[in-house]
Enzyme design. Structure first.
Site, mmCIF file in Angstrom:
data_model
loop_
_atom_site.group_PDB
_atom_site.id
_atom_site.type_symbol
_atom_site.label_atom_id
_atom_site.label_comp_id
_atom_site.label_asym_id
_atom_site.label_seq_id
_atom_site.Cartn_x
_atom_site.Cartn_y
_atom_site.Cartn_z
ATOM 1 N N GLY A 31 0.839 -1.182 0.052
ATOM 2 C CA GLY A 31 -0.061 -0.272 -0.094
ATOM 3 C C GLY A 31 0.727 1.479 -0.128
ATOM 4 O O GLY A 31 1.940 1.128 -0.248
ATOM 5 N N HIS A 34 2.553 5.001 -4.498
ATOM 6 C CA HIS A 34 3.228 6.029 -5.518
ATOM 7 C C HIS A 34 3.279 5.687 -6.862
ATOM 8 O O HIS A 34 2.802 4.421 -7.278
ATOM 9 C CB HIS A 34 4.319 6.682 -4.845
ATOM 10 C CG HIS A 34 5.347 5.418 -4.584
ATOM 11 N ND1 HIS A 34 5.989 4.681 -5.687
ATOM 12 C CD2 HIS A 34 6.111 4.784 -3.294
ATOM 13 C CE1 HIS A 34 6.820 3.698 -5.283
ATOM 14 N NE2 HIS A 34 6.950 3.924 -3.826
ATOM 15 N N HIS A 37 4.730 2.371 -7.847
ATOM 16 C CA HIS A 37 3.776 1.263 -7.734
ATOM 17 C C HIS A 37 2.744 0.927 -8.993
ATOM 18 O O HIS A 37 2.457 -0.051 -9.659
ATOM 19 C CB HIS A 37 2.884 1.334 -6.720
ATOM 20 C CG HIS A 37 3.567 1.065 -5.314
ATOM 21 N ND1 HIS A 37 3.786 2.264 -4.503
ATOM 22 C CD2 HIS A 37 4.140 -0.083 -4.870
ATOM 23 C CE1 HIS A 37 4.247 1.478 -3.361
ATOM 24 N NE2 HIS A 37 4.579 0.368 -3.501
ATOM 25 N N GLN A 61 7.809 -9.522 7.768
ATOM 26 C CA GLN A 61 8.941 -8.944 7.247
ATOM 27 C C GLN A 61 9.578 -7.840 7.980
ATOM 28 O O GLN A 61 10.600 -7.265 7.484
ATOM 29 C CB GLN A 61 8.754 -9.014 5.693
ATOM 30 C CG GLN A 61 7.830 -7.584 5.299
ATOM 31 C CD GLN A 61 7.636 -7.541 3.629
ATOM 32 O OE1 GLN A 61 6.941 -8.413 3.034
ATOM 33 N NE2 GLN A 61 8.336 -6.709 3.184
ATOM 34 N N GLY A 149 9.261 -4.452 -8.490
ATOM 35 C CA GLY A 149 10.032 -3.233 -8.763
ATOM 36 C C GLY A 149 11.622 -3.555 -8.707
ATOM 37 O O GLY A 149 12.075 -4.202 -7.656
ATOM 38 N N GLN A 150 12.456 -3.157 -9.624
ATOM 39 C CA GLN A 150 13.883 -3.264 -9.428
ATOM 40 C C GLN A 150 14.389 -2.702 -8.271
ATOM 41 O O GLN A 150 15.484 -3.010 -7.923
ATOM 42 C CB GLN A 150 14.594 -2.783 -10.741
ATOM 43 C CG GLN A 150 16.060 -3.179 -10.944
ATOM 44 C CD GLN A 150 16.864 -2.400 -11.833
ATOM 45 O OE1 GLN A 150 16.372 -2.194 -12.902
ATOM 46 N NE2 GLN A 150 17.765 -1.907 -11.381
ATOM 47 N N LYS A 151 13.493 -1.609 -7.780
ATOM 48 C CA LYS A 151 14.257 -0.749 -6.624
ATOM 49 C C LYS A 151 14.663 -1.891 -5.702
ATOM 50 O O LYS A 151 15.586 -1.654 -4.944
ATOM 51 C CB LYS A 151 13.323 -0.095 -6.449
ATOM 52 C CG LYS A 151 13.571 0.591 -4.632
ATOM 53 C CD LYS A 151 13.127 1.885 -4.743
ATOM 54 C CE LYS A 151 13.691 2.562 -3.441
ATOM 55 N NZ LYS A 151 13.009 1.551 -2.175
HETATM 56 O O1 PAF Z 1 8.072 -4.891 -2.103
HETATM 57 C C1 PAF Z 1 7.084 -4.865 -1.193
HETATM 58 O O2 PAF Z 1 6.142 -4.077 -1.194
HETATM 59 C C2 PAF Z 1 7.083 -6.108 -0.142
HETATM 60 O O3 PAF Z 1 8.073 -6.668 0.082
HETATM 61 C C3 PAF Z 1 6.132 -7.046 -0.911
HETATM 62 C C4 PAF Z 1 6.636 -7.810 -2.095
HETATM 63 C C5 PAF Z 1 4.831 -6.599 -1.096
HETATM 64 C C6 PAF Z 1 5.666 -8.248 0.121
HETATM 65 O O4 PAF Z 1 5.187 -7.982 1.333
#
Ligand code: PAF
Length: 283
Positions: A31, A34, A37, A61, A149-151
């Site tokens: 979420g 920006h 995304h 995570q 994303g490559q970021k």
């Molecule tokens: O890159 C992210 O935003 C997160 O690590 C992801 C891939 C959505 C997993 O929670």
């Protein structure tokens, strides 16, 4: 656009599409969307008939001292942006829907060098949390194509390895980094920056570009290049540099002169905010 909170409803939606022979693209996010995304969503829409975007801030995570609680949650504006893009379905599971048995659940852990270095060393357990939630989301959405994303370069490699190791029938697409006009890589965490910190932030990308230019023109003294750049970032106002490394683009081990493609990966801190960026160089 359908907003779906429960797995059973998501499965019914995706099965209906598949029965019609439609392909499904997927963009997992936490979420606070920006333009970066939204560029992933555009790519998914170009490649697939239907697109699912997930919005889920994944507790698994984040480390105990990280920003899970204050991670920006902006559901209303996220839904407005996705509606404007005509996304088909947004999946918004609760933590209980994602982890019905609690956070002590089966973990998908990609082994080896690509998870133990860099972000893996700075954020113990982070990649286990990422690969576990992405594996679950893949099983829930069952997409044909998933866009990242490559970021988050290291995250892309970790998920690519998971997809290969577990033979998941998913094509991964990696989208280029979206940047502000001054070069700063777009990130949800940029909004933590004060105006003074925001003015310093683009210098991380300048450092990556300087190193890239030096490598392109034949310089192979990778360690010296990164040491000089680290010192400069500290002089320019960064509070610390977690790492600035030139790595083999596939293994993330330190690059040597035989590497054809290298990636320069950097994480530097302004106050409590970690800024992360990278640049790939083909030699
Ligand atoms: O890159 C992210 O935003 C997160 O690590 C992801 C891939 C959505 C997993 O929670």
């Amino acid at each position: 656009m359908k907003n779906i909170e429960y797995l059973a409803a998501l499965r019914a939606e995706v099965h209906a599409w598949k029965r019609e022979g439609l392909t499904v693209g997927f963009v997992p996010t936490m979420g606070n969307l920006h333009a970066g995304h939204l560029s992933l969503v555009n790519l998914a829409q170009q490649q697939c008939d239907r697109v699912v975007v997930s919005l889920f801030v994944n507790p698994l995570q984040f480390g105990p001292n990280e920003d899970f609680d204050r991670y920006p949650r902006t559901l209303t504006s996220d839904l407005e942006k996705l509606t404007a893009l005509q996304v088909d379905t947004v999946y918004l599971p609760s933590v209980a829907e994602m982890y019905p048995n609690g956070l002590q659940q089966t973990v998908v852990a990609v082994p080896g060098g690509i998870t133990s270095v860099l972000e893996g060393a700075s954020r113990p357990g982070h990649f286990d949390g990422v690969s576990t939630v992405v594996c679950k989301l893949f099983n829930m959405v069952q997409p044909d194509v998933a866009v990242f994303g490559q970021k988050d370069y290291q995250q892309c490699l970790v998920i690519q390895q998971m997809v290969q190791d577990l033979a998941l029938p998913i094509e991964m697409v990696i989208a280029p980094i979206s940047r502000d006009r001054d070069g700063l890589a777009l990130s949800s965490r940029n909004q933590y920056l004060s105006p003074e910190q925001r003015a310093v932030a683009p210098k991380l990308y300048v450092a990556l570009q300087d190193i890239a230019l030096a490598i392109e023109s034949g310089n192979q003294a990778f360690e010296t290049l990164t040491q000089v750049a680290t010192q400069r970032l500290l002089e320019e106002g960064f509070d610390s540099v977690d790492y600035l490394n030139v790595c083999d683009a596939k293994t993330l081990q330190p690059a040597d002169s035989s590497c054809q493609t290298v990636v320069i990966l950097g994480v530097a801190r302004l106050g409590q905010t970690r800024l992360l960026d990278n640049e790939v160089v083909v030699r």
